[in-house]
Structure formats: structure tokens, C-alpha cells
Enzyme design. Structure first.
Site, PDB file in Angstrom:
ATOM      1  CE  LYS A  28      -0.115  -3.120   7.101  1.00  0.00           C
ATOM      2  NZ  LYS A  28       1.198  -2.564   6.873  1.00  0.00           N
ATOM      3  N   GLY A  53     -11.295   6.691   2.001  1.00  0.00           N
ATOM      4  CA  GLY A  53     -10.563   5.593   1.215  1.00  0.00           C
ATOM      5  C   GLY A  53     -11.027   4.789   0.155  1.00  0.00           C
ATOM      6  N   GLY A  57      -9.579  11.526   4.203  1.00  0.00           N
ATOM      7  CA  GLY A  57      -8.900  11.969   5.617  1.00  0.00           C
ATOM      8  C   GLY A  57     -10.006  12.739   6.478  1.00  0.00           C
ATOM      9  NE  ARG A 102     -12.169  15.514  -4.193  1.00  0.00           N
ATOM     10  CZ  ARG A 102     -11.055  15.129  -3.527  1.00  0.00           C
ATOM     11  NH1 ARG A 102      -9.939  15.438  -4.154  1.00  0.00           N
ATOM     12  NH2 ARG A 102     -10.965  14.361  -2.563  1.00  0.00           N
TER      13      ARG A 102
HETATM   14  P1  AMP Z   1      -7.751   0.165   3.676  1.00  0.00           P
HETATM   15  O1  AMP Z   1      -7.191   1.157   2.836  1.00  0.00           O
HETATM   16  O2  AMP Z   1      -7.196   0.196   5.112  1.00  0.00           O
HETATM   17  O3  AMP Z   1      -9.528   0.626   3.924  1.00  0.00           O
HETATM   18  O4  AMP Z   1      -7.666  -1.265   3.125  1.00  0.00           O
HETATM   19  C1  AMP Z   1      -8.292  -1.501   1.556  1.00  0.00           C
HETATM   20  C2  AMP Z   1      -7.475  -2.445   1.601  1.00  0.00           C
HETATM   21  O5  AMP Z   1      -7.657  -3.695   2.239  1.00  0.00           O
HETATM   22  C3  AMP Z   1      -8.020  -3.032   0.110  1.00  0.00           C
HETATM   23  O6  AMP Z   1      -6.903  -2.802  -0.935  1.00  0.00           O
HETATM   24  C4  AMP Z   1      -8.298  -4.541   0.451  1.00  0.00           C
HETATM   25  O7  AMP Z   1      -7.684  -5.182  -0.711  1.00  0.00           O
HETATM   26  C5  AMP Z   1      -7.405  -5.002   1.360  1.00  0.00           C
HETATM   27  N1  AMP Z   1      -7.993  -6.192   2.199  1.00  0.00           N
HETATM   28  C6  AMP Z   1      -9.128  -6.197   2.654  1.00  0.00           C
HETATM   29  N2  AMP Z   1      -9.344  -7.421   3.209  1.00  0.00           N
HETATM   30  C7  AMP Z   1      -8.134  -7.937   2.955  1.00  0.00           C
HETATM   31  C8  AMP Z   1      -7.530  -9.323   3.378  1.00  0.00           C
HETATM   32  N3  AMP Z   1      -8.249 -10.200   3.936  1.00  0.00           N
HETATM   33  N4  AMP Z   1      -6.403  -9.760   2.892  1.00  0.00           N
HETATM   34  C9  AMP Z   1      -5.545  -8.636   2.366  1.00  0.00           C
HETATM   35  N5  AMP Z   1      -5.729  -7.622   2.123  1.00  0.00           N
HETATM   36  C10 AMP Z   1      -7.069  -7.274   2.203  1.00  0.00           C
END
Ligand code: AMP
Length: 395
Positions: free
Chosen positions: A197, A352, A375, A36
Site C-alpha cells: 500500500k 518488512g 521499523g 539476531r
Molecule cells: P509491504 O508489507 O507493504 O512491503 O507489502 C508486502 C506485501 O505486498 C506482500 O505480502 C505482497 O504479496 C504484497 N503485494 C505486492 N504486490 C501486490 C499486488 N500487486 N497485489 C497484491 N498484493 C501485493
């Protein structure tokens, strides 16, 4: 996009208030990652070289409107001096006498860092008095903190209304790259949205299907879509309560002509851990969980990338922290890097875990642009107006 840049302002003899994001991580009392700091050096150097006095405004941590010594920006001053290669003065408050005295002592080409703006409760409330107190210190406002632009704070939004304003080099680079990816992209455009999610990325999906030609859904969120389509997902991470929402997204995508791409084969395991015993299947067994997309899915994604001119990427395709469930993410990222190197694809990624995932894949350096903003990048991908950017455009 309609905002001024450093090139349109004459900084000679003027005091520039420059909002930066130097909210750097510390380990054992030392700055552990200079990304940064390094990212804002071009703006500081260009203003100083043009004969401007550079006054840096920044936040550090979340002191919530109180003076918290552990969150003093004084700790960042030595690292800033070292990376910049010139002395950086420090003022113990970002407004009032300490700030005014320090600004008065500055000569053209010199740099001053003001104490954490968030030591004042008015910062996060976008208080007019605080914005006026900051604006009184200088002649021009420069915003170089895209990563803080999704917040309407006194130092990111309020102040921009009180002084002639422009974007710094980093802000300009971010906005130019983002415009090339979603604003005025070369088509076809493909988006990759992965991660844990659906619930955290609903707005993102809703906006993207109206803007891109193909949308690749990966990671845990793909499971929610597969389940909504009646496919078994075993013990996978899955938001079954969002089945209706997922079906709505599928219907809407069809209506607007956006091709939704879901995994056609899956890597499944019985445990959520690195090197867990795993298989490649087309249907998830009841006692297994989906941890990655399979090789046929990766091939399909690679083909889509090859036929696209622009890629925008947020989120991993699988549980990328656990080997070998990083395979699909790595392979797709390397394909994107290869096409970018060959000059056939403009690739933009951010938000992220995405930067970490692309770094792991060794692909990040070949992407056209990697946004370091979390964000703000996501809100921009969601199609939301970023107050810090809107304030610059209103100039
Ligand atoms: P996000 O912060 O929403 O971008 O999610 C990233 C996280 O999703 C990472 O820690 C990954 O390990 C998790 N992730 C991705 N695919 C899967 C999966 N099939 N099952 C469980 N966790 C997952």
C-alpha cells in the site's frame, strides 16, 4: 554521522552495558532463528577481548511493563551461550539488587544477561529513574540495537545521556551502510519501493524523491499510481482514495528531477493464488488483478540498475509469496546481486518482507548490506531522526 565506536573506548576493567536486540523467534521451546544473536556476537567478543565486563540489556516480546514469565530472557540464555561459546550469567531483574549482585560477581571478559527491560513500565516511557538504575550498573553504554533505535526508551535513549556512549559493531555497520546508501551515496542513486500500500509508505516516498535520481515503484502500490494516471486496474489491490496524493508525488518528483518508474507491462490473473492462470498485458482487464510487473518492466528496471551506482530497496515488486508472481522481484533482485558482485553497484535493502523476498530470490548474500531492522530501517528511509542514534551522536 558523528558517533564513537568500540575502537575509541578503553574497556579494560570497565563494565559495559550493551543494548542488544535478541528478540529471537521460538518454535517448540527452541530458538528457531539465530540471526539476531549471531549479529551481536562481534560486539560482545570485542569488548570481552579488550578486558571489559559485558552486561547485556535487551527486551523480549511485549510484556507491557509487567513481569510475564513466558517473556523471560532466561529462555534465550542457553542459545546465547551456545552461539557465543562461553558461559552467560543471568540476573532476574535489569535493575536493583539482583542486577547489582550479578554485575559485582563478573570478572573481565565475562558476560551477563539481564532480565527483559520491558518488564518495567519505565522502559517504554523512557523513565529517568529506570535509565538511572540501569546506568548505575556500569561505566560505559554501548548501543548495538539499531532495530530498536527508532524508539526513545530508557535502555536505548535515556541511558545514553547518562554514561559515555558508543555504537557497537552491528550499529556501526548499519549506520555506515545506510549513510553510503542515502547520506553520502555515489550517484546515480535508484530506490525501489514496493509492497502492498501507498498509505503505509507516504513518508518514505516523500523523502526518497528528494534524495534519489530514480524511484521504481512496484507491487500493489504501483496500482494506485497507475489508477491515478487514468489507467485501468480492474480488481487489483488499489487505494483509489489516494489518487490525489499519488498525483502530488508525481508532480513533486518531476519538480525535483527524480525519475519515477512505473510498470510498463503487467502480469494479471483472476485469482489471488499461486499458479493462477495469468497473462502479460499492457492494460489490466476489468475482471483481472495485477499481481506482478511484466518482463518489459523488469528489463527497464535492470537497465536503470546498470546505470546506477547505488541502490536502496524496500518492498517486493509483486505478490512475491505466490509463484510465479515472484518473477519480477526475483529477476530484479538477481540483477542487483550480479551488479553488486561485479563491483558497479552498492546495494542496500531492508524492512518488512524485503529480506524474505531477497532470500527467496537467492540474491540476499550478494547485496552490499541487508538491514535486519524493520521499523527502524523504514523510519531512517523516511528521513526521520532515530532517537537511539541521535543520543549516540550527541556524545
Ligand atoms: P509491504 O508489507 O507493504 O512491503 O507489502 C508486502 C506485501 O505486498 C506482500 O505480502 C505482497 O504479496 C504484497 N503485494 C505486492 N504486490 C501486490 C499486488 N500487486 N497485489 C497484491 N498484493 C501485493
Amino acid at each position: 554521522m558523528n558517533f564513537k565506536t568500540l575502537d575509541q573506548i578503553d574497556f579494560a576493567g570497565k563494565t559495559a552495558l550493551v543494548r542488544v536486540d535478541i528478540n529471537v523467534p521460538f518454535e517448540n521451546g527452541q530458538v528457531s532463528d539465530f540471526t539476531r544473536i549471531d549479529a551481536v556476537l562481534p560486539t560482545i567478543r570485542d569488548i570481552a577481548a579488550a578486558g571489559g565486563k559485558v552486561v547485556l540489556l535487551a527486551h523480549f516480546g511485549r510484556p507491557k511493563g509487567k513481569v510475564v514469565p513466558e517473556m523471560s530472557l532466561r529462555q534465550v540464555q542457553p542459545a546465547l551461550e551456545a552461539r557465543l561459546g562461553q558461559p552467560v550469567a543471568f540476573a532476574e531483574d535489569c535493575i536493583g539488587k539482583p542486577a547489582k549482585d550479578a554485575v559485582s560477581a563478573l570478572k573481565p571478559g565475562e558476560v551477563l544477561l539481564l532480565e527483559n527491560t520491558r518488564f518495567h513500565a519505565g522502559e517504554e516511557k523512557n523513565d529517568k529513574m529506570l535509565a538511572a538504575g540501569l546506568a548505575a550498573l556500569g561505566d560505559v553504554y554501548v548501543n548495538d540495537a539499531f532495530s530498536a533505535a527508532h524508539r526513545a526508551h530508557a535502555s536505548t535513549e535515556g541511558i545514553a545521556k547518562l554514561l559515555p556512549s558508543c555504537a557497537g559493531r552491528l550499529m556501526e555497520a548499519e549506520l555506515t551502510a545506510l549513510d553510503a546508501a542515502l547520506g553520502n551515496p555515489q550517484r546515480p542513486v535508484v530506490a525501489v519501493v514496493g509492497g502492498a500500500k501507498v498509505s503505509t509508505k507516504l513518508d518514505l516516498l516523500g523523502n526518497l524523491i528528494t534524495k534519489v535520481d530514480a524511484l521504481v515503484i512496484g507491487g500493489g502500490m504501483a496500482n494506485t499510481f497507475l489508477a491515478a494516471m487514468g489507467q485501468p486496474v480492474g480488481t487489483s489491490l488499489c487505494e483509489h482514495d489516494l489518487a490525489d496524493t499519488a498525483r502530488e508525488i508525481i508532480t513533486k518528483a518531476k519538480a525535483v528531477g527524480c525519475k519515477l518508474v512505473l510498470p510498463v507491462d503487467l502480469v494479471v490473473a483472476r485469482e489471488f493464488k499461486a499458479h493462477a492462470d495469468h497473462q502479460i498485458v499492457t492494460e489490466c482487464p476489468a475482471d483481472a488483478m495485477i499481481l506482478d510487473a511484466g518482463p518489459a518492466s523488469v528489463e527497464q528496471i535492470a537497465d536503470i540498475f546498470s546505470g546506477s551506482r547505488t541502490l536502496i530497496w524496500n518492498g517486493p515488486l509483486g505478490a512475491f509469496e505466490l509463484e510465479p508472481f515472484d518473477t519480477a522481484t526475483n529477476s530484479a533482485a538477481r540483477k542487483a546481486a550480479e551488479l553488486t558482485r561485479a563491483g558497479t553497484l552498492v546495494s542496500v535493502a531492508g524492512g518488512g518482507d524485503t529480506v524474505a523476498a531477497l532470500n527467496r530470490a537467492g540474491a540476499a548474500q550478494d547485496f552490499t548490506y541487508i538491514s535486519t531492522a524493520g521499523g527502524a530501517f523504514l523510519e531512517w528511509m523516511e528521513g526521520k531522526e532515530l532517537p537511539g542514534v541521535a543520543a549516540l551522536e550527541a556524545e
